[in-house]
Design an enzyme around this catalytic site. Structure first.
Site: not given
Length: 234
Positions: A135, A131
């Site tokens: 995040k 990600h």
């Protein structure tokens, strides 16, 4: 449909754009302490905030009798409390670690593969998720859901561990780089070969469209549901 957006970051703004394109109206937005519009005007609230704000946001909607679609991860230690409150207030709630239709099909594929692989003990399952660097939680909620789907069909494996593997656990490797929207891969590794399945998100639109689909489905319902209900996968 009149929507409230609780959490007005990148995902909230993507939901706003796509919901407006579908003819829905955004009547309330909340980001941190900033609010605009009236929450009580909403038919459904879509909640993509932060782990710290999610529980209070959901409770507020239940108090107002507004169905909630929540995609915030990192707060699930309070999940059972929220479900009890939802039932006590005769409210409506859908939580998903990932609302993408493709990811939810991937969840079912993952469970099917886990059942298929269960007798073949020489294959060791591993999960990798990648990600963007902003995040906050690791592993991703999606990766945890994938791990739970594998554990459901395994006699030997009892848990998952972040970046650590032992004989009783599935390793989840969490990588943070660039602006990656979300990539999840499951590998079954043996000394002879590897079997893999993978989902890669190209944009955030899939997550947002799935959340809007869930909100459309939840209108005028009561109870606790999942994306399996929305997509008819049960």
């Amino acid at each position: 449909m009149k929507l409230a957006l609780l959490g007005y970051g990148k995902m909230g703004k993507t939901i706003e754009r796509l919901a407006s394109e579908k003819g829905h109206e955004i009547v309330f937005t909340k980001s941190g302490s900033s609010e605009e519009g009236l929450l009580t005007d909403a038919d459904v609230a879509i909640e993509f905030s932060t782990p710290e704000a999610a529980v209070s946001n959901i409770k507020l909607c239940f108090q107002q009798g507004i169905p909630v679609v929540s995609g915030t991860t990192g707060w699930l230690d309070r999940y059972d409390d929220i479900i009890k409150l939802c039932k006590a207030r005769n409210a409506a709630f859908i939580y998903a670690s990932n609302f993408s239709v493709g990811v939810n099909l991937f969840f079912d594929l993952n469970e099917y593969l886990a059942k298929l692989m269960a007798p073949w003990k020489e294959y060791i399952p591993e999960i990798e998720e990648i990600h963007h660097t902003q995040k906050k939680d690791a592993p991703s909620g999606t990766a945890i859901t994938i791990a739970e789907g594998i554990l459901k069909h395994s006699e030997e494996l009892k848990n998952w561990k972040l970046n650590e593997q032992d004989d009783r656990s599935i390793v989840i490797k969490a990588i943070r780089e660039g602006d990656v929207k979300g990539t999840h891969r499951v590998d079954y590794v043996s000394t002879i070969d590897t079997i893999s399945i993978k989902h890669e998100a190209h944009t955030r639109d899939g997550f947002a469209l799935g959340a809007i689909l869930a909100a459309e489905w939840l209108v005028n319902k009561k109870g606790v549901y999942s994306m399996k209900d929305v997509l008819g996968l049960k």
